[in-house]
Design a protein around this motif. Sequence first.
Motif, PDB file in Angstrom:
ATOM      1  N   SER A 226      60.145  11.413 -28.779  1.00 14.17           N
ATOM      2  CA  SER A 226      59.605  12.724 -28.368  1.00 14.17           C
ATOM      3  C   SER A 226      58.602  13.291 -29.371  1.00 14.17           C
ATOM      4  N   PRO A 227      58.925  13.356 -30.685  1.00 17.15           N
ATOM      5  CA  PRO A 227      57.907  13.867 -31.618  1.00 17.15           C
ATOM      6  C   PRO A 227      56.659  12.990 -31.691  1.00 17.15           C
ATOM      7  N   VAL A 228      56.821  11.660 -31.553  1.00 15.91           N
ATOM      8  CA  VAL A 228      55.652  10.780 -31.560  1.00 15.91           C
ATOM      9  C   VAL A 228      54.755  11.072 -30.366  1.00 15.91           C
ATOM     10  N   GLN A 229      55.346  11.274 -29.183  1.00 13.40           N
ATOM     11  CA  GLN A 229      54.545  11.596 -27.999  1.00 13.40           C
ATOM     12  C   GLN A 229      53.851  12.947 -28.146  1.00 13.40           C
ATOM     13  N   ILE A 230      54.522  13.912 -28.782  1.00 16.15           N
ATOM     14  CA  ILE A 230      53.886  15.221 -29.012  1.00 16.15           C
ATOM     15  C   ILE A 230      52.679  15.071 -29.928  1.00 16.15           C
ATOM     16  N   ILE A 231      52.828  14.277 -31.003  1.00 15.00           N
ATOM     17  CA  ILE A 231      51.718  14.044 -31.929  1.00 15.00           C
ATOM     18  C   ILE A 231      50.564  13.344 -31.220  1.00 15.00           C
ATOM     19  N   LEU A 232      50.873  12.349 -30.390  1.00 14.94           N
ATOM     20  CA  LEU A 232      49.824  11.642 -29.662  1.00 14.94           C
ATOM     21  C   LEU A 232      49.091  12.565 -28.694  1.00 14.94           C
ATOM     22  N   LEU A 233      49.830  13.416 -28.002  1.00 13.90           N
ATOM     23  CA  LEU A 233      49.187  14.336 -27.055  1.00 13.90           C
ATOM     24  C   LEU A 233      48.277  15.331 -27.778  1.00 13.90           C
ATOM     25  N   LEU A 234      48.748  15.854 -28.916  1.00  8.41           N
ATOM     26  CA  LEU A 234      47.892  16.757 -29.696  1.00  8.41           C
ATOM     27  C   LEU A 234      46.635  16.026 -30.162  1.00  8.41           C
ATOM     28  N   PHE A 235      46.803  14.772 -30.569  1.00  9.55           N
ATOM     29  CA  PHE A 235      45.645  13.964 -30.990  1.00  9.55           C
ATOM     30  C   PHE A 235      44.683  13.751 -29.830  1.00  9.55           C
ATOM     31  N   THR A 239      40.803  15.282 -29.865  1.00 11.24           N
ATOM     32  CA  THR A 239      39.698  14.315 -29.899  1.00 11.24           C
ATOM     33  C   THR A 239      39.041  14.142 -28.526  1.00 11.24           C
ATOM     34  N   SER A 240      39.383  15.001 -27.564  1.00  7.65           N
ATOM     35  CA  SER A 240      38.761  15.037 -26.234  1.00  7.65           C
ATOM     36  C   SER A 240      39.005  13.777 -25.417  1.00  7.65           C
ATOM     37  N   ARG A 241      40.028  13.015 -25.750  1.00  5.10           N
ATOM     38  CA  ARG A 241      40.410  11.898 -24.890  1.00  5.10           C
ATOM     39  C   ARG A 241      41.051  12.407 -23.596  1.00  5.10           C
ATOM     40  N   ILE A 242      41.701  13.551 -23.703  1.00  8.51           N
ATOM     41  CA  ILE A 242      42.218  14.260 -22.533  1.00  8.51           C
ATOM     42  C   ILE A 242      41.683  15.680 -22.601  1.00  8.51           C
ATOM     43  N   GLN A 243      41.145  16.153 -21.510  1.00  5.50           N
ATOM     44  CA  GLN A 243      40.632  17.517 -21.494  1.00  5.50           C
ATOM     45  C   GLN A 243      41.780  18.518 -21.536  1.00  5.50           C
ATOM     46  N   PRO A 244      41.639  19.585 -22.321  1.00  2.00           N
ATOM     47  CA  PRO A 244      42.660  20.641 -22.313  1.00  2.00           C
ATOM     48  C   PRO A 244      42.781  21.249 -20.919  1.00  2.00           C
ATOM     49  N   PRO A 245      43.918  21.856 -20.603  1.00  2.00           N
ATOM     50  CA  PRO A 245      44.131  22.399 -19.244  1.00  2.00           C
ATOM     51  C   PRO A 245      43.072  23.400 -18.814  1.00  2.00           C
ATOM     52  N   TRP A 246      42.526  24.179 -19.769  1.00  2.00           N
ATOM     53  CA  TRP A 246      41.570  25.213 -19.392  1.00  2.00           C
ATOM     54  C   TRP A 246      40.156  24.653 -19.171  1.00  2.00           C
ATOM     55  N   LYS A 247      39.938  23.342 -19.495  1.00  2.00           N
ATOM     56  CA  LYS A 247      38.629  22.724 -19.282  1.00  2.00           C
ATOM     57  C   LYS A 247      38.637  21.700 -18.155  1.00  2.00           C
ATOM     58  N   ASP A 248      39.790  21.175 -17.831  1.00  2.00           N
ATOM     59  CA  ASP A 248      39.872  20.147 -16.796  1.00  2.00           C
ATOM     60  C   ASP A 248      39.706  20.787 -15.413  1.00  2.00           C
ATOM     61  N   ILE A 306      55.337  17.834 -37.574  1.00  2.00           N
ATOM     62  CA  ILE A 306      54.558  17.389 -36.417  1.00  2.00           C
ATOM     63  C   ILE A 306      53.082  17.730 -36.597  1.00  2.00           C
ATOM     64  N   PHE A 307      52.781  18.948 -37.018  1.00  2.00           N
ATOM     65  CA  PHE A 307      51.378  19.334 -37.204  1.00  2.00           C
ATOM     66  C   PHE A 307      50.754  18.592 -38.386  1.00  2.00           C
ATOM     67  N   SER A 308      51.543  18.298 -39.422  1.00  2.00           N
ATOM     68  CA  SER A 308      51.021  17.538 -40.560  1.00  2.00           C
ATOM     69  C   SER A 308      50.697  16.113 -40.147  1.00  2.00           C
ATOM     70  N   TYR A 309      51.596  15.490 -39.380  1.00  2.00           N
ATOM     71  CA  TYR A 309      51.324  14.129 -38.906  1.00  2.00           C
ATOM     72  C   TYR A 309      50.121  14.107 -37.968  1.00  2.00           C
ATOM     73  N   THR A 310      49.970  15.139 -37.149  1.00  2.00           N
ATOM     74  CA  THR A 310      48.807  15.206 -36.260  1.00  2.00           C
ATOM     75  C   THR A 310      47.513  15.254 -37.064  1.00  2.00           C
ATOM     76  N   ALA A 311      47.486  16.074 -38.120  1.00  2.00           N
ATOM     77  CA  ALA A 311      46.297  16.151 -38.975  1.00  2.00           C
ATOM     78  C   ALA A 311      46.021  14.818 -39.658  1.00  2.00           C
ATOM     79  N   LEU A 312      47.084  14.122 -40.092  1.00  2.00           N
ATOM     80  CA  LEU A 312      46.904  12.823 -40.734  1.00  2.00           C
ATOM     81  C   LEU A 312      46.356  11.786 -39.750  1.00  2.00           C
ATOM     82  N   VAL A 313      46.865  11.796 -38.514  1.00  2.00           N
ATOM     83  CA  VAL A 313      46.383  10.844 -37.510  1.00  2.00           C
ATOM     84  C   VAL A 313      44.909  11.067 -37.228  1.00  2.00           C
ATOM     85  N   ILE A 314      44.478  12.326 -37.163  1.00  2.00           N
ATOM     86  CA  ILE A 314      43.069  12.625 -36.908  1.00  2.00           C
ATOM     87  C   ILE A 314      42.191  12.150 -38.057  1.00  2.00           C
ATOM     88  N   GLN A 315      42.694  12.284 -39.294  1.00  2.00           N
ATOM     89  CA  GLN A 315      41.884  11.959 -40.464  1.00  2.00           C
ATOM     90  C   GLN A 315      41.893  10.476 -40.809  1.00  2.00           C
TER      91      GLN A 315
END
Length: 357
Positions: A226-235, A239-248, A306-315
């Motif tokens: 579950s936390p891995v999927q949350i990090i992937l979704l935030l990533f 990174t615009s691989r999936i459009q946010p709900p307000w843009k799709d 979770i937010f720290s891992y998300t930042a690390l994945v992006i960087q």
Amino acid sequence: PSKSEETKIETNKVKTKAIRTFHPPSPPCIIELTKAAQTTKPTASPNTIAIPHSTPDSTPVLGSLVSDASSNGEEVLPKTIKSITTYHGMIHKIFAACLPNAPNTAIFLFILFTFTLNASDAGSDLALGYFLYSRGFVEEALIVFVADYATSLLNIIHFLTVSLQNEMKWWVTGPEIFMFLILNPIAPAINCALWMIFRIVENQKMVLHYMFLSRLTCLINGTFESPVQIILLLFFFLTSRIQPPWKDTTEYVDSLGHKISLGSYLSVISFFFCWISLIKNVTDSYQSSEFLTVLAFVFPNILFRIFSYTALVIQIREWILIPVSLLFIINFFIGGHMKPGQSGINLSSSSFCSIFC
């Protein structure tokens, strides 16, 4: 007065006192809640997730944080399976509090809730992976599928350990290994369904077996996948691989021609179920008598991670494996030092799942 008369007087006083202090018996749910409240609370580190394991006497128990009822005197197996009232987490306690006179209904509602949550979470994750694949993001889709199956090996090792101790038949062990290899994302839902079925037919041995497997797979999948999927979704969002709900601008058109704007409904649904699964399994793993304690001290830590891992994945992208591996090694050595009685697969899986929770 003589000694015999003094004895009679004392006996009458005791009887009178007993009558005055008599209280009617509480429902089974309240009795079990009282027993649980009187149980010694575990003094483990708040940064360690304990994974269920089995003792040599074939009685399924939980690790140091998730204390099993049988080891603390909470659960005494009765003649009928339907009268087992051990609590299986915060959700079960809520159902039991709402239905104090129907403990059997409360546990069936808990099993149904767990089954529905896992099936919905796994289904939304697999649908998200297919959505990414259809949009041309093959590598990202593969990562989503790998995250869903990453816990398969841990589940199989735990399962084989328990099956060898319980001397399960090959025709039971074989399909269950197939389940963990091919159907690992929905393994908790399958175990919950079998748990409910064997409760209905009152097969005590199989009830304990699938109760243990349900706890095991829910904790491992819920505190890692579950936390891995949350990090992937935030990533994917950042990174615009999936459009946010307000843009799709994805729209659904029904047979009458009505248009319904859904946005990134798959990602939003998957994101929602991942958080629900994470919250449920974290509260179950720490097994605190006060939900606010977990909310105040555990969830801020999880959010920060979770937010720290998300930042690390992006960087640093795939190089995230290096700090994750270091954290696993550190958790392993700290867990072995703090819990010398825990070793082997129990220590490894606890260290593995404690990376994110």
